[in-house]
Design a protein around this motif. Structure first.
Motif, PDB file in Angstrom:
ATOM      1  N   TRP A 154      33.320  46.864  28.847  1.00 49.38           N
ATOM      2  CA  TRP A 154      33.630  46.536  30.205  1.00 49.38           C
ATOM      3  C   TRP A 154      34.361  45.111  30.358  1.00 49.38           C
ATOM      4  CZ3 TRP A 154      33.852  50.176  33.999  1.00 49.38           C
ATOM      5  CH2 TRP A 154      32.981  51.116  33.902  1.00 49.38           C
ATOM      6  N   PHE A 155      35.390  44.984  31.015  1.00 53.74           N
ATOM      7  CA  PHE A 155      35.994  43.663  31.133  1.00 53.74           C
ATOM      8  C   PHE A 155      35.882  43.432  32.898  1.00 53.74           C
ATOM      9  CE2 PHE A 155      38.377  41.887  27.496  1.00 53.74           C
ATOM     10  CZ  PHE A 155      37.638  43.058  26.367  1.00 53.74           C
ATOM     11  N   ARG A 156      36.144  42.471  33.198  1.00 51.83           N
ATOM     12  CA  ARG A 156      36.336  42.259  34.490  1.00 51.83           C
ATOM     13  C   ARG A 156      37.613  41.069  34.754  1.00 51.83           C
ATOM     14  NH1 ARG A 156      30.744  39.429  36.946  1.00 51.83           N
ATOM     15  NH2 ARG A 156      30.923  37.567  35.849  1.00 51.83           N
ATOM     16  N   GLN A 157      38.270  41.082  35.865  1.00 50.70           N
ATOM     17  CA  GLN A 157      39.368  40.228  36.290  1.00 50.70           C
ATOM     18  C   GLN A 157      39.063  39.686  37.632  1.00 50.70           C
ATOM     19  OE1 GLN A 157      43.113  41.206  34.945  1.00 50.70           O
ATOM     20  NE2 GLN A 157      43.974  39.150  35.135  1.00 50.70           N
ATOM     21  N   ALA A 158      39.000  38.672  38.153  1.00 54.86           N
ATOM     22  CA  ALA A 158      38.776  38.162  39.415  1.00 54.86           C
ATOM     23  C   ALA A 158      40.093  37.466  39.960  1.00 54.86           C
ATOM     24  CB  ALA A 158      37.681  36.996  39.476  1.00 54.86           C
ATOM     25  N   PRO A 159      40.515  37.439  40.971  1.00 54.59           N
ATOM     26  CA  PRO A 159      41.920  37.088  41.393  1.00 54.59           C
ATOM     27  C   PRO A 159      42.169  35.750  40.921  1.00 54.59           C
ATOM     28  CG  PRO A 159      40.962  38.040  43.296  1.00 54.59           C
ATOM     29  CD  PRO A 159      40.056  37.945  42.268  1.00 54.59           C
ATOM     30  N   GLY A 160      43.466  35.444  40.166  1.00 53.11           N
ATOM     31  CA  GLY A 160      43.650  34.223  39.695  1.00 53.11           C
ATOM     32  C   GLY A 160      43.108  33.633  38.376  1.00 53.11           C
ATOM     33  N   LYS A 161      42.482  34.677  37.768  1.00 53.81           N
ATOM     34  CA  LYS A 161      41.453  34.266  36.636  1.00 53.81           C
ATOM     35  C   LYS A 161      41.895  35.275  35.467  1.00 53.81           C
ATOM     36  CE  LYS A 161      37.580  32.166  38.751  1.00 53.81           C
ATOM     37  NZ  LYS A 161      36.072  32.066  38.658  1.00 53.81           N
ATOM     38  N   SER A 195      21.217  42.856  40.936  1.00 44.84           N
ATOM     39  CA  SER A 195      21.005  41.235  41.541  1.00 44.84           C
ATOM     40  C   SER A 195      22.549  40.704  41.494  1.00 44.84           C
ATOM     41  CB  SER A 195      20.131  40.154  40.600  1.00 44.84           C
ATOM     42  OG  SER A 195      18.954  40.937  40.510  1.00 44.84           O
ATOM     43  N   LEU A 196      23.367  41.409  42.031  1.00 45.17           N
ATOM     44  CA  LEU A 196      24.740  41.222  42.233  1.00 45.17           C
ATOM     45  C   LEU A 196      24.877  40.009  43.099  1.00 45.17           C
ATOM     46  CD1 LEU A 196      26.484  44.558  42.487  1.00 45.17           C
ATOM     47  CD2 LEU A 196      27.023  43.086  40.782  1.00 45.17           C
ATOM     48  N   LYS A 197      25.991  38.955  42.689  1.00 46.41           N
ATOM     49  CA  LYS A 197      26.492  37.738  43.273  1.00 46.41           C
ATOM     50  C   LYS A 197      27.704  37.660  43.589  1.00 46.41           C
ATOM     51  CE  LYS A 197      23.278  35.395  39.769  1.00 46.41           C
ATOM     52  NZ  LYS A 197      23.438  34.369  38.929  1.00 46.41           N
ATOM     53  N   PRO A 198      28.184  37.071  44.610  1.00 45.88           N
ATOM     54  CA  PRO A 198      29.357  37.022  45.016  1.00 45.88           C
ATOM     55  C   PRO A 198      30.417  36.845  43.938  1.00 45.88           C
ATOM     56  CG  PRO A 198      28.087  35.993  46.644  1.00 45.88           C
ATOM     57  CD  PRO A 198      27.342  36.280  45.503  1.00 45.88           C
ATOM     58  N   GLU A 199      29.979  35.851  43.032  1.00 49.10           N
ATOM     59  CA  GLU A 199      30.935  35.513  42.056  1.00 49.10           C
ATOM     60  C   GLU A 199      31.130  36.668  40.898  1.00 49.10           C
ATOM     61  OE1 GLU A 199      28.389  33.985  42.910  1.00 49.10           O
ATOM     62  OE2 GLU A 199      27.183  32.974  41.270  1.00 49.10           O
ATOM     63  N   ASP A 200      30.407  37.643  41.263  1.00 50.01           N
ATOM     64  CA  ASP A 200      30.758  39.006  40.374  1.00 50.01           C
ATOM     65  C   ASP A 200      31.661  39.891  40.861  1.00 50.01           C
ATOM     66  OD1 ASP A 200      27.251  39.316  40.085  1.00 50.01           O
ATOM     67  OD2 ASP A 200      28.554  38.591  38.731  1.00 50.01           O
ATOM     68  N   THR A 201      32.305  39.394  42.292  1.00 54.48           N
ATOM     69  CA  THR A 201      33.432  40.220  42.812  1.00 54.48           C
ATOM     70  C   THR A 201      34.697  40.103  41.558  1.00 54.48           C
ATOM     71  OG1 THR A 201      32.798  39.700  44.856  1.00 54.48           O
ATOM     72  CG2 THR A 201      35.092  40.285  44.716  1.00 54.48           C
ATOM     73  N   ALA A 202      35.293  41.326  41.275  1.00 53.16           N
ATOM     74  CA  ALA A 202      36.446  41.362  40.478  1.00 53.16           C
ATOM     75  C   ALA A 202      36.827  42.989  40.374  1.00 53.16           C
ATOM     76  CB  ALA A 202      35.988  40.709  39.152  1.00 53.16           C
ATOM     77  N   VAL A 203      37.868  43.134  39.603  1.00 52.31           N
ATOM     78  CA  VAL A 203      38.252  44.496  39.368  1.00 52.31           C
ATOM     79  C   VAL A 203      37.725  44.633  37.690  1.00 52.31           C
ATOM     80  CG1 VAL A 203      40.137  45.969  38.672  1.00 52.31           C
ATOM     81  CG2 VAL A 203      40.296  44.524  40.563  1.00 52.31           C
ATOM     82  N   TYR A 204      36.756  45.601  37.803  1.00 54.81           N
ATOM     83  CA  TYR A 204      36.083  45.987  36.412  1.00 54.81           C
ATOM     84  C   TYR A 204      36.866  46.934  35.763  1.00 54.81           C
ATOM     85  CZ  TYR A 204      32.247  43.132  37.701  1.00 54.81           C
ATOM     86  OH  TYR A 204      31.289  41.960  37.992  1.00 54.81           O
ATOM     87  N   GLY A 230      40.775  50.564  36.428  1.00 52.27           N
ATOM     88  CA  GLY A 230      39.988  49.481  36.809  1.00 52.27           C
ATOM     89  C   GLY A 230      39.330  49.756  38.282  1.00 52.27           C
ATOM     90  N   THR A 231      38.253  49.444  38.380  1.00 52.89           N
ATOM     91  CA  THR A 231      37.564  49.731  40.004  1.00 52.89           C
ATOM     92  C   THR A 231      37.142  48.303  40.376  1.00 52.89           C
ATOM     93  OG1 THR A 231      35.847  51.077  40.928  1.00 52.89           O
ATOM     94  CG2 THR A 231      35.284  50.102  38.526  1.00 52.89           C
ATOM     95  N   GLN A 232      37.466  48.364  41.837  1.00 54.20           N
ATOM     96  CA  GLN A 232      37.016  47.229  42.334  1.00 54.20           C
ATOM     97  C   GLN A 232      35.524  46.866  42.754  1.00 54.20           C
ATOM     98  OE1 GLN A 232      39.370  44.408  43.787  1.00 54.20           O
ATOM     99  NE2 GLN A 232      37.269  43.761  44.255  1.00 54.20           N
ATOM    100  N   VAL A 233      35.062  45.783  42.516  1.00 53.85           N
ATOM    101  CA  VAL A 233      33.537  45.641  43.063  1.00 53.85           C
ATOM    102  C   VAL A 233      33.715  44.306  43.787  1.00 53.85           C
ATOM    103  CG1 VAL A 233      31.364  44.647  42.199  1.00 53.85           C
ATOM    104  CG2 VAL A 233      32.524  46.237  41.115  1.00 53.85           C
ATOM    105  N   THR A 234      33.139  44.151  45.004  1.00 46.23           N
ATOM    106  CA  THR A 234      33.223  43.334  45.881  1.00 46.23           C
ATOM    107  C   THR A 234      31.836  42.923  46.442  1.00 46.23           C
ATOM    108  OG1 THR A 234      35.429  43.843  46.742  1.00 46.23           O
ATOM    109  CG2 THR A 234      33.942  42.404  48.117  1.00 46.23           C
TER     110      THR A 234
END
Length: 123
Positions: free
Chosen positions: A36-43, A84-93, A116-120
């Motif tokens: 599993w990878f994730r990508q947040a906006p601008g990262k 225990s999800l945190k706001p910083e986990d927000t990304a496309v997975y 990809g699937t969006q997690v917010t």
């Protein structure tokens, strides 16, 4: 033609849980390392968790103790249990498959990607 299809993303409050699934149309699914990878906006797109053919696992420090990766070779499916999800986990997975034996690899070595699937995670 190989396809990886993620599901299970969505909107959740901080402290909540989600379970992502990745269904793979790979005939030899059990021979692949799944990630599993994730990508947040601008990262950059970064690896979150890896599960090897042997069942050995790797987790990024940021998710260790909160996320659990697993696979069901009989069903050609991989999972990511996120607690225990945190706001910083927000990304496309993204679900990914490759035949390397490394616990962590750059995106250039991935053989197949899901869409990809969006997690917010809201605060």
């Amino acid at each position: 033609q190989v396809q990886l299809v993620e599901s299970g993303g969505g909107l959740v409050q901080a402290g909540g849980s989600l379970r992502l699934s990745c269904a793979a149309s790979i005939r030899t699914f059990s021979t692949y390392t799944m990630r599993w990878f994730r990508q947040a906006p601008g990262k950059e797109r970064d690896v979150v968790a890896t599960i090897m053919r042997s069942g050995s696992t790797y987790y990024a420090d940021s998710v260790k103790g909160r996320f659990t990766i697993s696979r069901d070779n009989a069903q050609n499916t991989m999972f990511l249990e996120m607690n225990s999800l945190k706001p910083e986990d927000t990304a496309v997975y993204y679900c990914a498959a490759d035949r390397t034996t490394a616990l962590k690899i750059p995106t250039s070595l991935v053989d197949y990607w899901g869409q990809g699937t969006q997690v917010t995670v809201s605060s």
